[in-house]
Design a protein around this motif. Sequence first.
Motif, PDB file in Angstrom:
ATOM      1  N   TYR A   9       0.802  -1.220   0.000  1.00  0.00           N
ATOM      2  CA  TYR A   9       0.000   0.000   0.000  1.00  0.00           C
ATOM      3  C   TYR A   9       0.838   1.274   0.000  1.00  0.00           C
ATOM      4  N   THR A  10       2.001   1.265   0.564  1.00  0.00           N
ATOM      5  CA  THR A  10       2.791   2.486   0.660  1.00  0.00           C
ATOM      6  C   THR A  10       4.075   2.340  -0.131  1.00  0.00           C
ATOM      7  N   SER A  11       4.668   3.470  -0.474  1.00  0.00           N
ATOM      8  CA  SER A  11       5.932   3.430  -1.209  1.00  0.00           C
ATOM      9  C   SER A  11       7.041   2.805  -0.365  1.00  0.00           C
TER      10      SER A  11
ATOM     11  N   LYS B  82       7.484  10.874  -6.131  1.00  0.00           N
ATOM     12  CA  LYS B  82       6.101  10.700  -5.703  1.00  0.00           C
ATOM     13  C   LYS B  82       5.282  11.783  -6.379  1.00  0.00           C
TER      14      LYS B  82
END
Length: 177
Positions: free
Chosen positions: A49-51, A65
């Motif tokens: 879900y997150t970088s 981003k």
Amino acid sequence: MITIVEEATIPHFPSGAGATLNYALGAIVGLMAGILLAFAFENMDDRLYTSTEIEAEVNAPTLAKLPHAKKQQLDYASNKFSPLIESMRYLLARIQLDSKTPNKALMITGTEPGQGTSTISANLASLLAEQGKRVALVDCNLRNPKLHDLFGLSNDQGLTDILSEKTDWKKAIQNST
């Protein structure tokens, strides 16, 4: 032979546990089952879900981003200094500086529709052209091609025509200037 030991009487209140106790036990068991299921589903979900999670999994840094943008902010030509375009400039600089050899080809891909691959491709191509580079942008999205719309070009000939040898690749090239 049947003998009556005691006469049956009508009870004045229900036998067994009370309704309040049944409701309380049902709520507790339901809550525990819900927590257990939530924990099981959370541990079975292997999506990233997150970088930070992605960087750890692929062992590679995030190049840039990109901020969420409204549809009218996606066009490079009308928003040359929007936060999205500035992030695109940063992404392009990272791509150009991080590679040891000059990039001849760059592929932008996504796993789901609507992730912005066409927008990113179009904006990076525009930024490269702004730097004086010659750019050939190929829309390989065979289900839902969008790049021709972004540049205001026709979609009469495309990648499938070239691959099926219906047209020569030189005839399919269109200028967007």
